[in-house]
Scaffold this motif. Structure first.
Motif, PDB file in Angstrom:
ATOM      1  N   ASN A   1       0.865  -1.176   0.000  1.00 45.00           N
ATOM      2  CA  ASN A   1       0.000   0.000   0.000  1.00 45.00           C
ATOM      3  C   ASN A   1       0.904   1.229   0.000  1.00 45.00           C
ATOM      4  O   ASN A   1       2.104   1.107  -0.206  1.00 45.00           O
ATOM      5  N   TYR A   2       0.318   2.392   0.224  1.00 45.12           N
ATOM      6  CA  TYR A   2       1.073   3.637   0.330  1.00 45.12           C
ATOM      7  C   TYR A   2       0.815   4.222   1.711  1.00 45.12           C
ATOM      8  O   TYR A   2      -0.337   4.327   2.143  1.00 45.12           O
ATOM      9  N   GLU A   3       1.886   4.597   2.388  1.00 44.55           N
ATOM     10  CA  GLU A   3       1.743   5.258   3.684  1.00 44.55           C
ATOM     11  C   GLU A   3       2.922   6.200   3.875  1.00 44.55           C
ATOM     12  O   GLU A   3       4.069   5.830   3.661  1.00 44.55           O
ATOM     13  N   ARG A   4       2.627   7.441   4.296  1.00 47.56           N
ATOM     14  CA  ARG A   4       3.654   8.460   4.510  1.00 47.56           C
ATOM     15  C   ARG A   4       3.581   8.953   5.949  1.00 47.56           C
ATOM     16  O   ARG A   4       2.506   9.192   6.483  1.00 47.56           O
ATOM     17  N   THR A   5       4.751   9.124   6.542  1.00 44.83           N
ATOM     18  CA  THR A   5       4.816   9.591   7.925  1.00 44.83           C
ATOM     19  C   THR A   5       5.157  11.073   7.997  1.00 44.83           C
ATOM     20  O   THR A   5       5.502  11.706   7.008  1.00 44.83           O
ATOM     21  N   CYS A   6       5.109  11.573   9.200  1.00 46.91           N
ATOM     22  CA  CYS A   6       5.684  12.870   9.526  1.00 46.91           C
ATOM     23  C   CYS A   6       7.208  12.703   9.463  1.00 46.91           C
ATOM     24  O   CYS A   6       7.708  11.619   9.174  1.00 46.91           O
ATOM     25  N   VAL A   7       7.954  13.738   9.756  1.00 48.68           N
ATOM     26  CA  VAL A   7       9.394  13.605   9.963  1.00 48.68           C
ATOM     27  C   VAL A   7       9.522  12.849  11.277  1.00 48.68           C
ATOM     28  O   VAL A   7       9.069  13.329  12.322  1.00 48.68           O
TER      29      VAL A   7
ATOM     30  N   ASN B   1      -2.539   6.105  15.050  1.00 47.10           N
ATOM     31  CA  ASN B   1      -1.136   6.320  14.754  1.00 47.10           C
ATOM     32  C   ASN B   1      -0.969   7.754  14.263  1.00 47.10           C
ATOM     33  O   ASN B   1      -1.183   8.042  13.101  1.00 47.10           O
ATOM     34  N   ASN B   2      -0.570   8.656  15.147  1.00 49.07           N
ATOM     35  CA  ASN B   2      -0.481  10.067  14.764  1.00 49.07           C
ATOM     36  C   ASN B   2       0.712  10.380  13.868  1.00 49.07           C
ATOM     37  O   ASN B   2       0.806  11.466  13.324  1.00 49.07           O
ATOM     38  N   SER B   3       1.616   9.416  13.681  1.00 48.90           N
ATOM     39  CA  SER B   3       2.749   9.659  12.784  1.00 48.90           C
ATOM     40  C   SER B   3       2.405   9.334  11.332  1.00 48.90           C
ATOM     41  O   SER B   3       3.125   9.721  10.420  1.00 48.90           O
ATOM     42  N   SER B   4       1.301   8.626  11.106  1.00 50.87           N
ATOM     43  CA  SER B   4       0.872   8.264   9.753  1.00 50.87           C
ATOM     44  C   SER B   4      -0.018   9.371   9.196  1.00 50.87           C
ATOM     45  O   SER B   4      -1.137   9.559   9.646  1.00 50.87           O
ATOM     46  N   LEU B   5       0.480  10.088   8.203  1.00 47.57           N
ATOM     47  CA  LEU B   5      -0.231  11.259   7.689  1.00 47.57           C
ATOM     48  C   LEU B   5      -1.022  10.982   6.420  1.00 47.57           C
ATOM     49  O   LEU B   5      -1.948  11.722   6.105  1.00 47.57           O
ATOM     50  N   ALA B   6      -0.638   9.957   5.677  1.00 47.18           N
ATOM     51  CA  ALA B   6      -1.358   9.621   4.442  1.00 47.18           C
ATOM     52  C   ALA B   6      -1.345   8.114   4.265  1.00 47.18           C
ATOM     53  O   ALA B   6      -0.298   7.480   4.403  1.00 47.18           O
ATOM     54  N   ARG B   7      -2.504   7.543   3.971  1.00 49.18           N
ATOM     55  CA  ARG B   7      -2.649   6.096   3.779  1.00 49.18           C
ATOM     56  C   ARG B   7      -3.544   5.851   2.570  1.00 49.18           C
ATOM     57  O   ARG B   7      -4.663   6.350   2.520  1.00 49.18           O
ATOM     58  N   ILE B   8      -3.044   5.070   1.614  1.00 46.82           N
ATOM     59  CA  ILE B   8      -3.821   4.746   0.422  1.00 46.82           C
ATOM     60  C   ILE B   8      -3.668   3.263   0.131  1.00 46.82           C
ATOM     61  O   ILE B   8      -2.550   2.764  -0.001  1.00 46.82           O
ATOM     62  N   SER B   9      -4.785   2.563   0.040  1.00 47.64           N
ATOM     63  CA  SER B   9      -4.765   1.146  -0.349  1.00 47.64           C
ATOM     64  C   SER B   9      -5.333   1.025  -1.757  1.00 47.64           C
ATOM     65  O   SER B   9      -6.442   0.553  -1.964  1.00 47.64           O
ATOM     66  N   GLU B  10      -4.573   1.504  -2.724  1.00 47.31           N
ATOM     67  CA  GLU B  10      -4.930   1.419  -4.140  1.00 47.31           C
ATOM     68  C   GLU B  10      -3.667   1.115  -4.922  1.00 47.31           C
ATOM     69  O   GLU B  10      -2.573   1.518  -4.525  1.00 47.31           O
ATOM     70  N   TYR B  11      -3.823   0.436  -6.058  1.00 50.51           N
ATOM     71  CA  TYR B  11      -2.666   0.203  -6.910  1.00 50.51           C
ATOM     72  C   TYR B  11      -2.180   1.522  -7.484  1.00 50.51           C
ATOM     73  O   TYR B  11      -2.973   2.411  -7.773  1.00 50.51           O
TER      74      TYR B  11
END
Length: 140
Positions: A58-64, A113-123
């Protein structure tokens, strides 16, 4: 990494397969604590800006982030895009880019999870563009 001339190479990107952070709580997808404790300090010591990894589909982006603590949050530009300021380096942003995996890993309905800023479960895929001033990443 320590020998990189940052005036000629302003961005340091670490790429690998195993992740250090994810919101998915699955035995098979949990980060390996030994890997994290050995690699994350090297990333900090060498001022790595961005960590791109796979393993989780999937796609997941954190804070710094460093040691499970957000060190800085992005600001939003006029288009609503997250902008990270690396002028005062504190740690790297971690991004899971496993969107081309065999099957997608779904996030739990309630992510605590406050460090996870963006989550996408798509191809999809990640497209990047770097200049001396900016490093831009876009999901497609």
């Amino acid at each position: 990494m320590a020998s990189v001339n940052r005036s000629r190479t302003p961005w340091l990107i670490f790429m690998g397969h195993r992740h250090m952070y994810t919101s998915i709580n699955s035995k098979l997808l949990r980060p390996d604590p030994k890997f994290v404790s050995n690699v994350e300090p090297l990333l900090l010591a060498n001022k790595v800006d961005l960590v791109l990894v796979g393993h989780v589909n999937n796609y997941e982006r954190t804070c710094v982030i460093y040691n499970h603590t957000c060190k800085a949050m992005p600001r939003k530009d006029r288009n609503g895009t997250a902008v990270y300021d690396n002028k005062k380096y504190t740690a790297a942003v971690h991004v899971v880019i496993g969107m081309a995996g065999f099957t997608l890993d779904k996030f739990p309905k309630n992510v605590d999870n406050n460090s996870s800023l963006a989550r996408i479960s798509e191809y999809g895929y990640l497209r990047g563009h770097a200049t001396r001033k900016d490093l831009k990443m876009e999901t497609k």
